[in-house]
Design an enzyme around this catalytic site. Structure first.
Site, PDB file in Angstrom:
ATOM      1  N   ASP A 141       0.867  -1.284   0.052  1.00 52.60           N
ATOM      2  CA  ASP A 141      -0.072  -0.001   0.082  1.00 52.60           C
ATOM      3  C   ASP A 141       0.908   1.308  -0.126  1.00 52.60           C
ATOM      4  O   ASP A 141       0.535   2.340   0.405  1.00 52.60           O
ATOM      5  CB  ASP A 141      -1.079  -0.099   1.346  1.00 52.60           C
ATOM      6  N   ASN A 170      -5.057  -0.521  -4.432  1.00 49.43           N
ATOM      7  CA  ASN A 170      -5.185   0.738  -5.379  1.00 49.43           C
ATOM      8  C   ASN A 170      -4.787   0.320  -6.679  1.00 49.43           C
ATOM      9  O   ASN A 170      -4.210   0.896  -7.340  1.00 49.43           O
ATOM     10  CB  ASN A 170      -4.248   1.535  -4.889  1.00 49.43           C
ATOM     11  N   GLU A 199     -11.358   4.280  -1.163  1.00 46.82           N
ATOM     12  CA  GLU A 199     -11.678   4.617   0.014  1.00 46.82           C
ATOM     13  C   GLU A 199     -12.686   5.726   0.204  1.00 46.82           C
ATOM     14  O   GLU A 199     -12.389   6.828  -0.480  1.00 46.82           O
ATOM     15  CB  GLU A 199     -10.650   4.554   0.905  1.00 46.82           C
TER      16      GLU A 199
HETATM   17  N1  LIG Z   1       8.048   2.184   3.117  1.00 49.76           N
HETATM   18  C1  LIG Z   1       7.883   3.035   2.025  1.00 49.76           C
HETATM   19  N2  LIG Z   1       8.565   2.800   0.963  1.00 49.76           N
HETATM   20  C2  LIG Z   1       8.469   3.875  -0.225  1.00 49.76           C
HETATM   21  N3  LIG Z   1       7.389   4.510  -0.284  1.00 49.76           N
HETATM   22  C3  LIG Z   1       6.529   4.568   0.825  1.00 49.76           C
HETATM   23  C4  LIG Z   1       6.704   4.049   2.026  1.00 49.76           C
HETATM   24  N4  LIG Z   1       5.918   4.205   2.828  1.00 49.76           N
HETATM   25  C5  LIG Z   1       5.186   5.365   2.248  1.00 49.76           C
HETATM   26  N5  LIG Z   1       5.636   5.482   1.043  1.00 49.76           N
HETATM   27  C6  LIG Z   1       5.203   6.728   0.372  1.00 49.76           C
HETATM   28  C7  LIG Z   1       3.875   6.693  -0.298  1.00 49.76           C
HETATM   29  O1  LIG Z   1       2.792   6.224   0.832  1.00 49.76           O
HETATM   30  C8  LIG Z   1       1.605   6.482   0.232  1.00 49.76           C
HETATM   31  C9  LIG Z   1       1.182   5.455  -0.600  1.00 49.76           C
HETATM   32  N6  LIG Z   1      -0.083   5.532  -0.958  1.00 49.76           N
HETATM   33  C10 LIG Z   1      -0.924   6.113  -1.951  1.00 49.76           C
HETATM   34  O2  LIG Z   1      -0.282   7.056  -2.446  1.00 49.76           O
HETATM   35  C11 LIG Z   1      -2.271   6.101  -2.024  1.00 49.76           C
HETATM   36  C12 LIG Z   1      -3.107   7.179  -2.880  1.00 49.76           C
HETATM   37  C13 LIG Z   1      -4.293   7.164  -2.975  1.00 49.76           C
HETATM   38  C14 LIG Z   1      -5.175   7.978  -3.724  1.00 49.76           C
HETATM   39  C15 LIG Z   1      -4.530   9.627  -3.662  1.00 49.76           C
HETATM   40  C16 LIG Z   1      -5.195  10.358  -4.412  1.00 49.76           C
HETATM   41  C17 LIG Z   1      -6.477  10.079  -5.295  1.00 49.76           C
HETATM   42  F1  LIG Z   1      -6.930  11.076  -6.118  1.00 49.76           F
HETATM   43  C18 LIG Z   1      -6.981   8.725  -5.509  1.00 49.76           C
HETATM   44  C19 LIG Z   1      -6.121   7.763  -4.416  1.00 49.76           C
HETATM   45  C20 LIG Z   1      -5.104   6.137  -2.503  1.00 49.76           C
HETATM   46  C21 LIG Z   1      -4.461   5.124  -1.541  1.00 49.76           C
HETATM   47  O3  LIG Z   1      -5.194   4.162  -1.113  1.00 49.76           O
HETATM   48  C22 LIG Z   1      -3.173   5.166  -1.353  1.00 49.76           C
HETATM   49  O4  LIG Z   1      -2.672   4.079  -0.785  1.00 49.76           O
HETATM   50 MG   LIG Z   2      -3.857   2.536  -0.502  1.00 53.70          MG
END
Ligand SMILES: Nc1ncnc2c1ncn2CCOCCNC(=O)c1cc(-c2ccc(F)cc2)cc(O)c1O
Ligand SMILES: [Mg+2]
Length: 215
Positions: A141, A170, A199
């Site tokens: 995620d 996603n 969500e």
């Molecule tokens: N350990 C690691 N290593 C690397 N990278 C890492 C990390 N830990 C965190 N990160 C950074 C990224 O963390 C967040 C990732 N999740 C999302 O971006 C996300 C976006 C939406 C979304 C947004 C906008 C819309 F319009 C529509 C949908 C919905 C979701 O359910 C999402 O999960």
């Molecule tokens: Mg997500």
């Protein structure tokens, strides 16, 4: 300065949820995100699918990539048997700080280890640092363009065994086309798609579940 969204989520938990009660934390966050402010938690609809996959699998060793505020961490950890362990990797220090407090609020610290790190930096260190040879369940995620490289990295580090289940959030929105193409075509995975919604939204999204064959 204005508070951050994760800080506002934590305040909602501390105000409306009961200490030691994971369900009350889940409900408080979902209510706030549906009524007041959208946030990228897996949410209640996809969360129920996550619950059913975890309950069916009853995993001992779980890896979560992308903690955010700890919503899915709590959803998973509340279902784990005694002695089971969940390691969750969060890259963003502010998110990690909030997630630690949410995890402490529900009293699940003994099952959950949060590592503040980019996924690729810590996946190779799981065995020497945590003594974990293979994972039973992996929940993806985090950055959508890291799903595929990190899956290959986990394979390369020998962290996936025959029967390991990977569940990816996603897969439609924001979408992970390269990951889907890989796991749906690869002979070493049997995969299925759970159609759902983004969500707190009507937009389509879904979860992709795959059991590793390593055939
Ligand atoms: N350990 C690691 N290593 C690397 N990278 C890492 C990390 N830990 C965190 N990160 C950074 C990224 O963390 C967040 C990732 N999740 C999302 O971006 C996300 C976006 C939406 C979304 C947004 C906008 C819309 F319009 C529509 C949908 C919905 C979701 O359910 C999402 O999960
Ligand atoms: Mg997500």
């Amino acid at each position: 300065t204005r508070s951050t969204r994760p800080q506002r989520l934590l305040k909602v938990v501390q105000k409306h949820a009961t200490r030691g009660d994971p369900q009350s934390v889940i409900s408080a966050i979902d209510h706030f995100c549906r009524r007041s402010e959208w946030a990228m938690n897996i949410g209640d609809e996809k969360g129920s699918i996550l619950d059913s996959v975890v309950s069916e699998l009853n995993p001992e060793k779980v890896l979560e990539l992308g903690t955010y505020c700890g919503y899915s961490t709590v959803r998973i950890a509340r279902l784990l048997p005694p002695g089971a362990r969940l390691i969750t990797l969060e890259f963003n220090a502010d998110y990690a700080a909030i997630a630690r407090q949410v995890i402490a609020w529900v009293g699940l610290e003994d099952k959950v280890q949060l590592v503040e790190s980019a996924s690729e930096d810590w996946i190779p260190r799981m065995t020497e640092h945590f003594g974990i040879e293979t994972f039973d369940f992996v929940f993806l995620d985090h950055w959508k363009d890291r799903y595929l490289p990190d899956t290959k990295l986990m394979e390369g580090c020998g962290l996936l065994r025959k029967g390991t289940v990977l569940l990816a959030d996603n897969v439609i929105c924001p979408g992970v086309p390269d990951y889907l193409e890989y796991v749906r075509n690869s002979l070493s995975y049997k995969s299925c798609y759970f159609k759902s919604h983004l969500e707190y939204s009507k937009a389509e999204d879904g979860l992709e579940k795959k059991s590793v064959f390593l055939g």
